[in-house]
Design an enzyme around this catalytic site. Structure first.
Site, PDB file in Angstrom:
ATOM      1  N   ARG A 184      54.656  39.900 -37.487  1.00 28.49           N
ATOM      2  CA  ARG A 184      53.836  39.055 -36.599  1.00 28.49           C
ATOM      3  C   ARG A 184      54.422  37.642 -36.551  1.00 28.49           C
ATOM      4  O   ARG A 184      54.573  37.054 -35.471  1.00 28.49           O
ATOM      5  CB  ARG A 184      52.400  39.039 -37.111  1.00 28.49           C
ATOM      6  CG  ARG A 184      51.437  38.117 -36.346  1.00 28.49           C
ATOM      7  CD  ARG A 184      50.021  38.363 -36.882  1.00 28.49           C
ATOM      8  NE  ARG A 184      49.079  37.325 -36.516  1.00 28.49           N
ATOM      9  CZ  ARG A 184      48.396  37.305 -35.373  1.00 28.49           C
ATOM     10  NH1 ARG A 184      48.587  38.246 -34.473  1.00 28.49           N
ATOM     11  NH2 ARG A 184      47.518  36.344 -35.129  1.00 28.49           N
ATOM     12  N   LYS A 194      39.780  38.972 -34.214  1.00 27.49           N
ATOM     13  CA  LYS A 194      38.681  38.372 -34.972  1.00 27.49           C
ATOM     14  C   LYS A 194      37.509  38.085 -34.043  1.00 27.49           C
ATOM     15  O   LYS A 194      37.688  37.645 -32.917  1.00 27.49           O
ATOM     16  CB  LYS A 194      39.163  37.085 -35.646  1.00 27.49           C
ATOM     17  CG  LYS A 194      40.207  37.350 -36.733  1.00 27.49           C
ATOM     18  CD  LYS A 194      40.627  36.069 -37.419  1.00 27.49           C
ATOM     19  CE  LYS A 194      41.620  36.366 -38.535  1.00 27.49           C
ATOM     20  NZ  LYS A 194      42.054  35.141 -39.230  1.00 27.49           N
ATOM     21  N   HIS A 254      52.207  40.626 -42.578  1.00 24.60           N
ATOM     22  CA  HIS A 254      52.252  39.763 -41.390  1.00 24.60           C
ATOM     23  C   HIS A 254      53.666  39.314 -41.024  1.00 24.60           C
ATOM     24  O   HIS A 254      53.837  38.554 -40.062  1.00 24.60           O
ATOM     25  CB  HIS A 254      51.390  38.519 -41.620  1.00 24.60           C
ATOM     26  CG  HIS A 254      49.995  38.659 -41.085  1.00 24.60           C
ATOM     27  ND1 HIS A 254      49.481  39.842 -40.605  1.00 24.60           N
ATOM     28  CD2 HIS A 254      48.994  37.745 -40.950  1.00 24.60           C
ATOM     29  CE1 HIS A 254      48.228  39.657 -40.209  1.00 24.60           C
ATOM     30  NE2 HIS A 254      47.910  38.397 -40.394  1.00 24.60           N
ATOM     31  N   HIS A 300      44.974  33.648 -31.284  1.00 23.79           N
ATOM     32  CA  HIS A 300      44.501  32.473 -32.006  1.00 23.79           C
ATOM     33  C   HIS A 300      43.445  31.744 -31.186  1.00 23.79           C
ATOM     34  O   HIS A 300      43.675  31.437 -30.011  1.00 23.79           O
ATOM     35  CB  HIS A 300      45.651  31.506 -32.296  1.00 23.79           C
ATOM     36  CG  HIS A 300      46.586  31.971 -33.362  1.00 23.79           C
ATOM     37  ND1 HIS A 300      47.880  31.511 -33.490  1.00 23.79           N
ATOM     38  CD2 HIS A 300      46.422  32.877 -34.366  1.00 23.79           C
ATOM     39  CE1 HIS A 300      48.461  32.095 -34.509  1.00 23.79           C
ATOM     40  NE2 HIS A 300      47.602  32.931 -35.058  1.00 23.79           N
ATOM     41  N   ARG A 331      47.988  41.881 -35.497  1.00 23.45           N
ATOM     42  CA  ARG A 331      47.766  41.944 -36.941  1.00 23.45           C
ATOM     43  C   ARG A 331      47.808  43.401 -37.405  1.00 23.45           C
ATOM     44  O   ARG A 331      47.524  44.312 -36.633  1.00 23.45           O
ATOM     45  CB  ARG A 331      46.404  41.333 -37.297  1.00 23.45           C
ATOM     46  CG  ARG A 331      46.228  39.896 -36.854  1.00 23.45           C
ATOM     47  CD  ARG A 331      44.804  39.419 -37.100  1.00 23.45           C
ATOM     48  NE  ARG A 331      44.621  38.022 -36.687  1.00 23.45           N
ATOM     49  CZ  ARG A 331      44.222  37.635 -35.486  1.00 23.45           C
ATOM     50  NH1 ARG A 331      43.962  38.547 -34.544  1.00 23.45           N
ATOM     51  NH2 ARG A 331      44.076  36.354 -35.192  1.00 23.45           N
ATOM     52  N   TYR A 377      54.286  27.610 -35.888  1.00 26.52           N
ATOM     53  CA  TYR A 377      55.550  28.267 -35.567  1.00 26.52           C
ATOM     54  C   TYR A 377      56.549  27.309 -34.923  1.00 26.52           C
ATOM     55  O   TYR A 377      57.756  27.545 -34.985  1.00 26.52           O
ATOM     56  CB  TYR A 377      55.303  29.475 -34.657  1.00 26.52           C
ATOM     57  CG  TYR A 377      54.478  30.533 -35.340  1.00 26.52           C
ATOM     58  CD1 TYR A 377      55.008  31.288 -36.383  1.00 26.52           C
ATOM     59  CD2 TYR A 377      53.159  30.777 -34.974  1.00 26.52           C
ATOM     60  CE1 TYR A 377      54.244  32.249 -37.029  1.00 26.52           C
ATOM     61  CE2 TYR A 377      52.391  31.732 -35.610  1.00 26.52           C
ATOM     62  CZ  TYR A 377      52.940  32.465 -36.637  1.00 26.52           C
ATOM     63  OH  TYR A 377      52.186  33.419 -37.284  1.00 26.52           O
TER      64      TYR A 377
END
Length: 295
Positions: free
Chosen positions: A244, A170, A241, A267, A146, A276
């Site tokens: 990415r 995250k 993004h 993720h 990110r 995706y």
């Protein structure tokens, strides 16, 4: 209510380790919500009822706010009340049994391999900032991290000899990502030829710095990528993004397994990565429609 929001944000920062951007998002949502309550004569959080929250969400809808924004606001509010209930600051949770509005998942825009190549070749390598920009763009496309993770990188997070970088996603979750030869080469060029010319304080730890010699910000990078998208004549709408998304899509198109891509993207849930696969399927349909004689 303002003090309670401050306590909640402090809890998210210290106990949950959420990023600054996420904390600011929660804070904005809750400040707007409590302002609505005050306008409707509610100054004590214990006075709020389910109907008040429904009324606020309905007002957001009338104002034309996106479904995703309304859903995020409800999630912020629900987390806030959950925190207050656990700490014994309220008697009940008015958000219980409230359903979030269904959000239609939009497929992210991705660049073609050709467009990526043109974009990555746009920086002028004769300048210090051009070397920096080239290194950043190559690193983003090589790793899929990110933008917030990119600008948070320190010198110690990159190992050129071993060919990997370490970043914190995250929830402050650490992950190790391998880098390709081109990205490693450009990082080495930037570190050897440009960074020391941009840095003014030798104690600066940031990997990527701005023209003031300080850590580059997300906003700073956003301006940079928009400039190169214009230079490269990229037709689709570029976001921070975009590289990415392109990284993940191109990996899957070339045979990478979903679990590996999930790990590299950071993720927590593989369902997030599965979006995706929809992109690659839609591309296959396009190729089929264009090339099959009876399509």
């Amino acid at each position: 209510m303002d003090r309670l929001i401050e306590r909640f944000i402090h809890y998210l920062a210290v106990e949950r380790g959420l990023s600054q951007n996420t904390l600011e998002s929660y804070q904005r949502d809750l400040i707007a919500y409590t302002e609505f309550l005050r306008k409707n004569g509610i100054s004590d959080i214990n006075q709020t009822r389910r109907a008040n929250i429904i009324a606020y969400l309905a007002e957001m809808q009338k104002m034309g706010r996106a479904t995703s924004t309304i859903s995020r606001t409800l999630a912020s509010t629900r987390a806030f009340y959950g925190f207050l209930l656990r700490d014994g600051l309220i008697d009940g949770d008015p958000t219980s049994n409230l359903e979030s509005p269904k959000i239609e998942k939009r497929l992210p825009q991705v660049l073609s391999v050709k467009d990526v190549e043109v974009l990555l070749e746009s920086p002028d390598l004769r300048t210090h900032t051009g070397l920096r920009d080239k290194a950043m763009l190559e690193l983003l496309y090589a790793s899929g991290i990110r933008v917030s993770e990119l600008v948070s990188l320190n010198l110690e997070d990159v190992n050129l000899n071993m060919g990997f970088l370490k970043c914190y996603g995250k929830g402050a979750k650490e992950r190790i990502i391998p880098l390709g030869g081109v990205a490693l080469k450009m990082l080495g060029e930037y570190l050897n030829r440009a960074r020391h010319k941009l840095v003014r304080d030798e104690t600066e730890l940031s990997l990527f710095v701005n023209h003031h010699g300080q850590r580059l910000t997300r906003q700073g990078f956003w301006k940079i990528i928009k400039k190169y998208a214009k230079t490269a004549n990229i037709q689709i709408k570029i976001t921070p993004h975009t590289l990415r998304h392109s990284f993940a899509t191109h990996l899957l198109e070339n045979g990478a397994d979903l679990r590996s891509v999930q790990e590299m993207l950071g993720h927590a849930d593989i369902s997030t990565t599965q979006i995706y696969t929809h992109i690659t399927k839609s591309r296959l349909k396009e190729v089929y429609a264009k090339t099959h004689p009876r399509a």
